[in-house]
Design a protein around this motif. Structure first.
Motif, short mmCIF file in Angstrom:
data_model
loop_
_atom_site.label_atom_id
_atom_site.label_comp_id
_atom_site.label_asym_id
_atom_site.label_seq_id
_atom_site.Cartn_x
_atom_site.Cartn_y
_atom_site.Cartn_z
N ARG A 102 0.81 -1.22 0.00
CA ARG A 102 0.00 0.00 0.00
C ARG A 102 0.85 1.27 0.00
N GLU A 103 2.04 1.20 0.59
CA GLU A 103 2.88 2.40 0.70
C GLU A 103 3.21 3.01 -0.66
N LEU A 104 3.21 2.19 -1.72
CA LEU A 104 3.52 2.71 -3.05
C LEU A 104 2.45 3.67 -3.55
N LEU A 105 1.26 3.59 -2.98
CA LEU A 105 0.19 4.49 -3.40
C LEU A 105 0.42 5.91 -2.89
N SER A 121 0.44 -4.45 7.40
CA SER A 121 0.30 -4.41 8.86
C SER A 121 -1.11 -4.74 9.32
N ALA A 122 -2.01 -5.01 8.37
CA ALA A 122 -3.43 -5.16 8.72
C ALA A 122 -3.86 -6.60 8.96
N GLY A 123 -2.95 -7.56 8.82
CA GLY A 123 -3.26 -8.94 9.14
C GLY A 123 -4.38 -9.53 8.30
N MET A 124 -5.36 -10.14 8.96
CA MET A 124 -6.45 -10.82 8.27
C MET A 124 -7.32 -9.85 7.47
N ARG A 125 -7.44 -8.64 7.93
CA ARG A 125 -8.22 -7.66 7.16
C ARG A 125 -7.60 -7.43 5.79
N ALA A 126 -6.27 -7.39 5.72
CA ALA A 126 -5.59 -7.21 4.45
C ALA A 126 -5.88 -8.38 3.51
N LEU A 127 -5.91 -9.60 4.07
CA LEU A 127 -6.21 -10.78 3.25
C LEU A 127 -7.63 -10.72 2.71
N ARG A 128 -8.57 -10.30 3.55
CA ARG A 128 -9.97 -10.21 3.10
C ARG A 128 -10.12 -9.17 1.99
N GLU A 129 -9.45 -8.05 2.16
CA GLU A 129 -9.53 -7.00 1.13
C GLU A 129 -8.87 -7.45 -0.16
N GLY A 137 -0.64 -15.15 1.44
CA GLY A 137 -1.43 -14.31 0.54
C GLY A 137 -1.64 -14.93 -0.83
N VAL A 138 -0.64 -15.60 -1.36
CA VAL A 138 -0.77 -16.19 -2.68
C VAL A 138 -1.83 -17.28 -2.69
N PHE A 139 -1.90 -18.06 -1.62
CA PHE A 139 -2.93 -19.10 -1.56
C PHE A 139 -4.32 -18.47 -1.42
N SER A 140 -4.41 -17.41 -0.63
CA SER A 140 -5.68 -16.73 -0.45
C SER A 140 -6.23 -16.24 -1.78
N LEU A 141 -5.35 -15.67 -2.61
CA LEU A 141 -5.78 -15.16 -3.91
C LEU A 141 -6.12 -16.32 -4.86
N TYR A 142 -5.32 -17.37 -4.81
CA TYR A 142 -5.57 -18.58 -5.61
C TYR A 142 -6.94 -19.16 -5.28
#
Length: 229
Positions: A97-100, A120-128, A163-168
């Motif tokens: 996100r910092e790149l934004l 830094s947002a943990g599970m919330r970042a994965l959901r988003e 994260g890669v598995f979550s997106l998969y």
């Protein structure tokens, strides 16, 4: 000679990138396909500048340009974040996100359809990330994720993140593992560029349906078995 070539490349690269940043302003007002075209041009421009100082590339395997996929790419340098936009016709990148927060460029990343992740947002970042990935999948976009989450120097060991598995799992897309050795010519955290050849291998895709443990072990094995230290 390495210092001179690095100076030449960096001077031309940052000058060219600065001009593109000026162009990006008006492009932000246009449909997203125009922003993706600029991203592809940036990659092609960088490829040409690298070839001038003796950095070439060899690409093997199926790039899956005619099929929607999720690319899981080894991340060693800035090379793959720029060149792969050109080679793969500007897929959507998962990025921190910092790149934004970068002036203009951050807005440009959003315009191209990137998926920003607050690490830094943990599970919330994965959901988003899952929600954004599902949205892009519904639009027919291919995506790129760096499964280790950051640049890793050649030979260094860093775990593959969930994260890669979550997106998969969320998108139902096949995952194409990508091995490369870009860190040998464009090291992380260094302005030096070393003449040489970047080898990029697009490996056999991992089809949807694997559980977390099997997917993660398969992905890591396929990439790491093809890495050149």
């Amino acid at each position: 000679m390495v210092y001179l070539k690095s100076f030449v490349f960096n001077s031309l690269f940052y000058t060219g990138t600065g001009i593109l940043v000026i162009i990006m302003g008006p492009v932000l007002l246009l449909p997203s396909r125009f922003a993706r075209s600029v991203a592809r041009f940036w990659g092609y421009m960088t490829y040409l500048l690298l070839s001038v100082i003796g950095i070439t590339q060899t690409v093997s395997g199926d790039l899956y340009l005619n099929r929607q996929v999720l690319y899981a790419v080894k991340h060693q340098s800035a090379w793959e974040t720029i060149i792969l936009s050109w080679l793969l016709h500007a897929p959507a990148f998962v990025l921190k996100r910092e790149l934004l927060w970068l002036p203009i460029i951050g807005r440009f990343f959003l315009k191209t359809g990137c998926i920003p992740v607050d690490r830094s947002a943990g599970m919330r970042a994965l959901r988003e990330m899952r929600a954004a990935g599902q949205d892009l999948a519904g639009k027919g976009r291919s995506m790129i994720i760096f499964p280790q989450g950051t640049r890793v120097a050649p030979g260094a060991d860093r775990p593959y993140e969930i994260g890669v598995f979550s997106l998969y799992q969320a998108t139902g897309l096949p995952v194409v593992p990508v091995a490369l050795n870009s860190g040998h010519v464009w090291p992380r955290n260094s302005w030096l560029k070393y003449p040489g050849r970047v080898t990029v291998e697009f490996l056999d895709p991992i089809q949807p349906g694997l559980d977390r443990k099997r997917f993660m072990s398969t992905l890591k094995q396929r990439i790491e078995d093809r890495m050149i230290v």
